[in-house]
Scaffold this motif. Structure first.
Motif, mmCIF file in Angstrom:
data_model
loop_
_atom_site.group_PDB
_atom_site.id
_atom_site.type_symbol
_atom_site.label_atom_id
_atom_site.label_comp_id
_atom_site.label_asym_id
_atom_site.label_seq_id
_atom_site.Cartn_x
_atom_site.Cartn_y
_atom_site.Cartn_z
ATOM 1 N N GLY A 99 -25.282 35.300 -2.667
ATOM 2 C CA GLY A 99 -23.909 34.865 -2.918
ATOM 3 C C GLY A 99 -23.204 34.531 -1.623
ATOM 4 N N GLY A 155 -19.782 33.369 -1.297
ATOM 5 C CA GLY A 155 -18.329 33.203 -1.372
ATOM 6 C C GLY A 155 -17.729 33.931 -0.177
ATOM 7 N N ALA A 196 -16.995 37.009 0.179
ATOM 8 C CA ALA A 196 -17.644 38.298 0.451
ATOM 9 C C ALA A 196 -18.996 38.100 1.127
ATOM 10 C CB ALA A 196 -17.805 39.079 -0.854
ATOM 11 N N GLY A 197 -19.835 37.250 0.543
ATOM 12 C CA GLY A 197 -21.185 37.070 1.078
ATOM 13 C C GLY A 197 -21.178 36.447 2.463
ATOM 14 N N GLY A 234 -23.244 28.239 -5.032
ATOM 15 C CA GLY A 234 -22.092 27.341 -4.932
ATOM 16 C C GLY A 234 -21.177 27.325 -6.143
ATOM 17 N N HIS A 267 -5.951 24.896 -4.370
ATOM 18 C CA HIS A 267 -5.698 25.462 -3.046
ATOM 19 C C HIS A 267 -5.776 26.978 -3.085
ATOM 20 C CE1 HIS A 267 -3.710 21.506 -3.113
ATOM 21 N NE2 HIS A 267 -4.253 21.411 -1.920
ATOM 22 N N VAL A 268 -6.066 27.557 -1.929
ATOM 23 C CA VAL A 268 -6.137 29.016 -1.799
ATOM 24 C C VAL A 268 -4.874 29.492 -1.084
ATOM 25 C CG1 VAL A 268 -7.421 30.928 -0.758
ATOM 26 C CG2 VAL A 268 -8.650 28.952 -1.702
ATOM 27 N N GLY A 297 -28.844 27.446 -2.999
ATOM 28 C CA GLY A 297 -29.843 27.651 -4.046
ATOM 29 C C GLY A 297 -29.530 28.920 -4.807
ATOM 30 N N ARG A 298 -30.338 29.198 -5.807
ATOM 31 C CA ARG A 298 -30.067 30.357 -6.669
ATOM 32 C C ARG A 298 -31.242 31.329 -6.632
ATOM 33 N NH1 ARG A 298 -26.567 30.930 -10.700
ATOM 34 N NH2 ARG A 298 -26.057 28.727 -10.632
ATOM 35 N N GLY A 354 -20.312 37.995 -6.946
ATOM 36 C CA GLY A 354 -19.002 37.732 -7.543
ATOM 37 C C GLY A 354 -18.966 37.962 -9.045
ATOM 38 N N ALA A 355 -18.002 37.318 -9.673
ATOM 39 C CA ALA A 355 -17.782 37.514 -11.109
ATOM 40 C C ALA A 355 -17.409 36.180 -11.740
ATOM 41 C CB ALA A 355 -16.647 38.518 -11.320
ATOM 42 N N TRP A 361 -7.738 25.798 -16.540
ATOM 43 C CA TRP A 361 -7.919 27.034 -15.765
ATOM 44 C C TRP A 361 -7.860 26.750 -14.254
ATOM 45 C CZ3 TRP A 361 -7.324 31.824 -15.222
ATOM 46 C CH2 TRP A 361 -8.132 32.623 -14.430
ATOM 47 N N HIS A 404 -3.753 33.339 -13.559
ATOM 48 C CA HIS A 404 -3.836 34.774 -13.847
ATOM 49 C C HIS A 404 -3.154 35.616 -12.775
ATOM 50 C CE1 HIS A 404 -6.872 34.513 -10.796
ATOM 51 N NE2 HIS A 404 -7.202 35.774 -10.894
ATOM 52 N N ARG A 419 -21.474 38.918 -12.045
ATOM 53 C CA ARG A 419 -22.740 38.154 -12.061
ATOM 54 C C ARG A 419 -23.833 39.128 -11.625
ATOM 55 N NH1 ARG A 419 -19.845 34.077 -8.937
ATOM 56 N NH2 ARG A 419 -19.107 32.408 -10.277
HETATM 57 C C1 LIG Z 1 -8.729 30.270 -10.396
HETATM 58 C C2 LIG Z 1 -8.725 31.292 -9.299
HETATM 59 C C3 LIG Z 1 -7.903 31.132 -8.200
HETATM 60 C C4 LIG Z 1 -7.893 32.081 -7.187
HETATM 61 N N1 LIG Z 1 -7.043 31.906 -6.134
HETATM 62 C C5 LIG Z 1 -7.021 32.808 -5.140
HETATM 63 C C6 LIG Z 1 -6.110 32.663 -4.043
HETATM 64 O O1 LIG Z 1 -5.337 31.705 -3.992
HETATM 65 N N2 LIG Z 1 -6.125 33.609 -3.073
HETATM 66 C C7 LIG Z 1 -6.977 34.677 -3.119
HETATM 67 O O2 LIG Z 1 -6.950 35.506 -2.203
HETATM 68 N N3 LIG Z 1 -7.854 34.841 -4.149
HETATM 69 C C8 LIG Z 1 -7.880 33.935 -5.150
HETATM 70 N N4 LIG Z 1 -8.742 34.105 -6.205
HETATM 71 C C9 LIG Z 1 -9.696 35.219 -6.174
HETATM 72 C C10 LIG Z 1 -10.920 34.797 -5.326
HETATM 73 O O3 LIG Z 1 -11.462 33.609 -5.850
HETATM 74 C C11 LIG Z 1 -11.983 35.877 -5.367
HETATM 75 O O4 LIG Z 1 -11.429 37.102 -4.934
HETATM 76 C C12 LIG Z 1 -13.137 35.499 -4.449
HETATM 77 O O5 LIG Z 1 -13.689 34.271 -4.849
HETATM 78 C C13 LIG Z 1 -14.193 36.581 -4.500
HETATM 79 O O6 LIG Z 1 -15.178 36.226 -3.570
HETATM 80 P P1 LIG Z 1 -16.680 36.628 -3.816
HETATM 81 O O7 LIG Z 1 -17.418 36.205 -2.603
HETATM 82 O O8 LIG Z 1 -16.766 38.051 -4.246
HETATM 83 O O9 LIG Z 1 -17.159 35.798 -5.108
HETATM 84 P P2 LIG Z 1 -17.271 34.221 -5.324
HETATM 85 O O10 LIG Z 1 -16.276 33.492 -4.500
HETATM 86 O O11 LIG Z 1 -17.268 33.995 -6.798
HETATM 87 O O12 LIG Z 1 -18.706 33.861 -4.736
HETATM 88 C C14 LIG Z 1 -19.872 34.367 -5.308
HETATM 89 C C15 LIG Z 1 -20.962 33.346 -5.028
HETATM 90 O O13 LIG Z 1 -22.221 33.937 -5.381
HETATM 91 C C16 LIG Z 1 -23.014 32.910 -5.951
HETATM 92 N N5 LIG Z 1 -24.088 33.518 -6.747
HETATM 93 C C17 LIG Z 1 -23.998 34.298 -7.850
HETATM 94 N N6 LIG Z 1 -25.213 34.638 -8.291
HETATM 95 C C18 LIG Z 1 -26.092 34.052 -7.445
HETATM 96 C C19 LIG Z 1 -27.506 34.014 -7.382
HETATM 97 N N7 LIG Z 1 -28.272 34.650 -8.285
HETATM 98 N N8 LIG Z 1 -28.091 33.302 -6.389
HETATM 99 C C20 LIG Z 1 -27.338 32.654 -5.460
HETATM 100 N N9 LIG Z 1 -25.990 32.652 -5.480
HETATM 101 C C21 LIG Z 1 -25.380 33.341 -6.464
HETATM 102 C C22 LIG Z 1 -22.040 32.120 -6.813
HETATM 103 O O14 LIG Z 1 -22.574 30.840 -7.134
HETATM 104 C C23 LIG Z 1 -20.834 32.067 -5.867
HETATM 105 O O15 LIG Z 1 -20.883 30.928 -5.037
HETATM 106 C C24 LIG Z 1 -8.739 33.201 -7.259
HETATM 107 C C25 LIG Z 1 -9.577 33.372 -8.380
HETATM 108 C C26 LIG Z 1 -9.576 32.434 -9.382
HETATM 109 C C27 LIG Z 1 -10.468 32.624 -10.581
#
Ligand SMILES: Cc1cc2nc3c(=O)[nH]c(=O)nc-3n(C[C@H](O)[C@H](O)[C@H](O)COP(=O)(O)OP(=O)(O)OC[C@H]3O[C@@H](n4cnc5c(N)ncnc54)[C@H](O)[C@@H]3O)c2cc1C
Length: 273
Positions: free
Chosen positions: A33, A35, A37-38, A58, A67-68, A100-101, A135-136, A150, A156, A257
């Motif tokens: 992942g 995003g 976090a990763g 991705g 926008h963020v 990739g996944r 992520g989720a 959405w 939300h 996820r």
């Molecule tokens: C509509 C929306 C708007 C938002 N706006 C904001 C904002 O303005 N400001 C803010 O602070 N937060 C915002 N958030 C919250 C923010 O998006 C999340 O907190 C953040 O994306 C979490 O990051 P993450 O790295 O945990 O997960 P993610 O960003 O979801 O990244 C996880 C990644 O892991 C990948 N992945 C999953 N399984 C696999 C696998 N098996 N193999 C390879 N890759 C995989 C996914 O494809 C994804 O790219 C928003 C959320 C939503 C839903």
């Protein structure tokens, strides 16, 4: 032990038949992942002189949003800009990002425990440690027209996008008693808040408080999200009445996820939020 061997062999030879079929990469840490976090994990690990690969499918959760916000130093960036910059930062310290996944994951026990991750392009990554930052996903209320909006005007999070709809007509679609909390937060941003309460059981005193604060409460369910000129313009209620709105707030069900985690034997537990 025999079973383990069979499982790891499946990883090494599974996936699509192509030139990557037998490619195995060895690293200290694989991050599943990429995003926020990763990529953060990848950056820290690369700067700690670990060989690290971040594998990212991705599908960052916030991609539907334009926008963020509330992300200091990157205020107003697009989600794509943040990912691209994060990837470049990881790579600048020698980390690798693979688009990739991970489709299969096996834990190998023994004196030197390790992991084998199978990717969807057929290659494998052999890692001493794995960080799961997958992520989720957001499971949205099943109302026609809602999912298409959405992240744009179906929202939300008051901190992420509340400022953009300040002072506007905001509907809050109740799917659980937590809607009262969302109403309270969005009421700080607008005087025009309507709770579409449907048949969700809500605390009587809390409802009275909302009414005192000028929140309208509609005891009907939403039948359809209405759009005019590519903007949310309201909600049609089951009874046919149209509630004119500029934004609709929902509380999605967050679904981890967890494919990779469960393949590694971790259990998924439901948490009330
Ligand atoms: C509509 C929306 C708007 C938002 N706006 C904001 C904002 O303005 N400001 C803010 O602070 N937060 C915002 N958030 C919250 C923010 O998006 C999340 O907190 C953040 O994306 C979490 O990051 P993450 O790295 O945990 O997960 P993610 O960003 O979801 O990244 C996880 C990644 O892991 C990948 N992945 C999953 N399984 C696999 C696998 N098996 N193999 C390879 N890759 C995989 C996914 O494809 C994804 O790219 C928003 C959320 C939503 C839903």
């Amino acid at each position: 032990m025999a079973n383990m061997f069979v499982r790891s062999a499946r990883v090494l030879h599974g996936g699509a038949m192509n030139e990557n079929q037998h490619r195995v990469q060895h690293v200290d840490v694989a991050v599943v992942g990429g995003g926020a976090a990763g990529l953060s994990a990848g950056l820290v690990l690369a700067r700690s002189l670990r060989s690290v690969v971040v594998i990212d499918a991705g599908e960052q959760r916030n991609l539907p949003a334009g926008h963020v916000h509330n992300f200091l130093t990157s205020e107003g960036w697009t989600p794509g800009e943040i990912v691209a910059t994060g990837r470049a930062e990881v790579e600048s310290y020698g980390g690798e990002v693979i688009v990739g996944r991970v489709v299969e994951a096996v834990a190998q026990e023994g004196d030197h425990p390790s992991f084998v991750l199978g990717l969807d392009d057929g290659r494998s990554v052999h890692a001493r440690r794995v960080v799961i930052a997958a992520g989720a996903t957001d499971r949205l209320p099943d109302v026609p027209g809602l999912a298409e909006r959405w992240g744009r005007d179906v929202l939300h999070c008051p901190y992420c996008h509340g400022w953009e709809v300040r002072g506007r007509r905001i509907g809050v679609l109740a799917t659980s008693p937590n809607a009262l909390h969302q109403v309270g937060l969005f009421r700080q941003l607008s005087e025009h808040v309507t709770l579409v309460a449907g048949d969700v059981e809500l605390d009587h005193h809390a409802l009275m408080n909302l009414r005192v604060r000028g929140v309208d409460v509609v005891r009907e369910t939403a039948a359809e999200v209405l759009v005019t000129d590519d903007r949310l313009s309201g909600v049609r209620l089951r009874g046919g009445e149209v509630l004119e709105l500029d934004a609709l707030v929902v509380a999605p069900f967050f679904e981890a996820r967890a494919d990779v985690a469960t393949q590694l034997g971790l259990a998924v537990k439901e948490l009330e939020m």
